[in-house]
Enzyme design. Structure first.
Site, short mmCIF file in Angstrom:
data_model
loop_
_atom_site.label_atom_id
_atom_site.label_comp_id
_atom_site.label_asym_id
_atom_site.label_seq_id
_atom_site.Cartn_x
_atom_site.Cartn_y
_atom_site.Cartn_z
N CYS A 145 0.77 -1.09 -0.11
CA CYS A 145 0.08 -0.02 -0.06
C CYS A 145 0.93 1.37 0.03
O CYS A 145 1.67 1.42 -1.04
CB CYS A 145 -0.87 0.00 0.94
SG CYS A 145 -2.52 0.99 0.87
N LYS A 166 -12.32 5.69 -2.95
CA LYS A 166 -11.50 4.80 -2.50
C LYS A 166 -11.57 3.60 -3.47
O LYS A 166 -12.63 2.85 -3.38
CB LYS A 166 -11.67 4.37 -1.01
CG LYS A 166 -10.70 3.24 -0.70
CD LYS A 166 -10.88 3.13 0.94
CE LYS A 166 -11.93 2.68 1.52
NZ LYS A 166 -11.89 2.63 3.01
N HIS A 238 -3.18 -5.04 -0.39
CA HIS A 238 -2.93 -5.61 0.74
C HIS A 238 -2.87 -7.10 0.42
O HIS A 238 -3.77 -7.72 0.78
CB HIS A 238 -3.74 -5.09 1.97
CG HIS A 238 -3.71 -3.91 2.33
ND1 HIS A 238 -2.68 -3.44 3.29
CD2 HIS A 238 -4.07 -2.59 1.99
CE1 HIS A 238 -2.60 -2.17 3.54
NE2 HIS A 238 -3.44 -1.75 2.79
N GLU A 240 -1.94 -9.42 2.40
CA GLU A 240 -1.81 -9.86 3.74
C GLU A 240 -3.41 -10.11 4.47
O GLU A 240 -3.48 -10.87 5.25
CB GLU A 240 -1.13 -9.31 4.85
CG GLU A 240 -1.71 -7.98 5.23
CD GLU A 240 -1.34 -6.77 4.48
OE1 GLU A 240 -1.53 -5.54 5.05
OE2 GLU A 240 -1.06 -6.78 3.30
N ARG A 252 -15.65 0.42 9.46
CA ARG A 252 -15.14 1.49 10.17
C ARG A 252 -15.57 2.74 9.18
O ARG A 252 -15.50 3.93 9.85
CB ARG A 252 -13.63 1.62 10.14
CG ARG A 252 -12.91 2.64 10.85
CD ARG A 252 -11.56 2.66 10.15
NE ARG A 252 -11.25 2.90 8.72
CZ ARG A 252 -10.24 2.81 8.05
NH1 ARG A 252 -9.08 2.37 8.60
NH2 ARG A 252 -10.31 3.10 6.69
#
Length: 295
Positions: A145, A166, A238, A240, A252
């Site tokens: 990222c 996003k 990402h 992971e 969130r």
């Protein structure tokens, strides 16, 4: 062979998951036969410990019978709560020790940007020192990222392009061509992506960043470049992330909207929810509900 944590304490989330507490001092094997990995974890507080477990899980799955010795670090200038600082003090090594050490590999994460120009971030100087260190002190370095964006800005002066919203979800990433470092990779793979900005493809090519993976929707996701001794592997997403990590991110963002911390209702992550979940979420989003901010 389990991961071996250097220092005296295993991070609690990993100890719970594996039911183990193996540290460097309790490892009875030959340390010279393993790999030494530095995890420079700069993720924001809510994701700090999740990120540890996610990368540990990947390393553990790939290790087989090879012992992997993991040492964790974090940039001092990343904003932290008292709880996060206490966790780092108890389980991480000082960043100064990293810069004088040799590792087989490094993993460098990003963090939440607070400035449009990354060079204005308070941790910029320390982060670039880590990049410079990795070029000569590792065999390979993985960047995820914002760390990937910062790396090409530092070495190739490639600025990020802001996105309208996003880029969020699971995207099918296609290979552009198959370099020697990706002989065993499939033609395409689905990877989680979470990005507010994107490194432009044309300038990446001019900087000779090898670009084997991209998505029509999310753009370039993975590219590599040899930097002195180390092969830098850049992920704009990402790799992971666990299955539920994108859900936590979305929740969130919704909470931030409901509490007026953001102006617009967040876009649903693409390629992630099934049709029924999408229907329920769309019903929740109409009409928007907000919680009055306490004064």
């Amino acid at each position: 062979m389990p991961l071996v944590m250097t220092g005296d304490r295993v991070p609690p989330r990993w100890a719970e998951k594996k039911g183990a507490s193996l540290c460097g001092g309790s490892f009875g094997g030959d340390a010279t036969e393993g790999l030494r990995i530095a995890l420079i974890n700069n993720m924001p507080d809510p994701a700090l410990e999740d990120t540890e477990v996610q990368f540990f899980d990947l390393l553990d799955a790939a290790a087989g019978d090879l012992p992997i010795f993991v040492t964790m670090f974090s940039l001092n200038e990343v904003m932290r709560s008292e709880r996060a600082r206490a966790h780092i003090a108890g389980h991480y090594s000082p960043i100064a020790k990293l810069l004088g050490a040799q590792f087989d590999g490094a993993i460098i994460t990003g963090t939440e940007p607070r400035h449009r120009n990354m060079r204005d971030e308070p941790y910029w100087r320390s982060l670039t020192q880590v990049f410079d260190w990795a070029e000569t002190s590792t065999t390979s370095t993985i960047l995820s990222c914002l760390a990937a964006h910062a790396s090409v800005l530092h070495s190739d002066n490639i600025e990020r392009n802001p996105l309208g919203d996003k880029q969020f979800g699971v995207f099918r990433i296609q290979k552009e061509r198959r370099p020697s470092t990706h002989r065993r990779c499939s033609e395409s793979v689905a990877l989680p992506a979470f990005a507010l900005e994107r490194s432009p493809r044309l300038r990446a090519r001019r900087a000779r960043l090898r670009n084997p993976r991209q998505s029509p929707d999310a753009g370039v996701n993975l590219f590599v470049k040899r930097k002195q001794r180390s092969l830098f592997v850049h992920f704009q997403g990402h790799p992971e992330y666990f299955m539920r990590t994108l859900l936590k991110e979305y929740r969130r963002d919704i909470r931030r909207y409901l509490t007026r911390e953001r102006e617009t209702y967040p876009t649903e992550p693409r390629g992630y929810f099934d049709a029924e979940a999408t229907r329920i979420l769309n019903e929740f989003a109409r009409p928007p509900k907000r919680i009055a901010r306490k004064t």
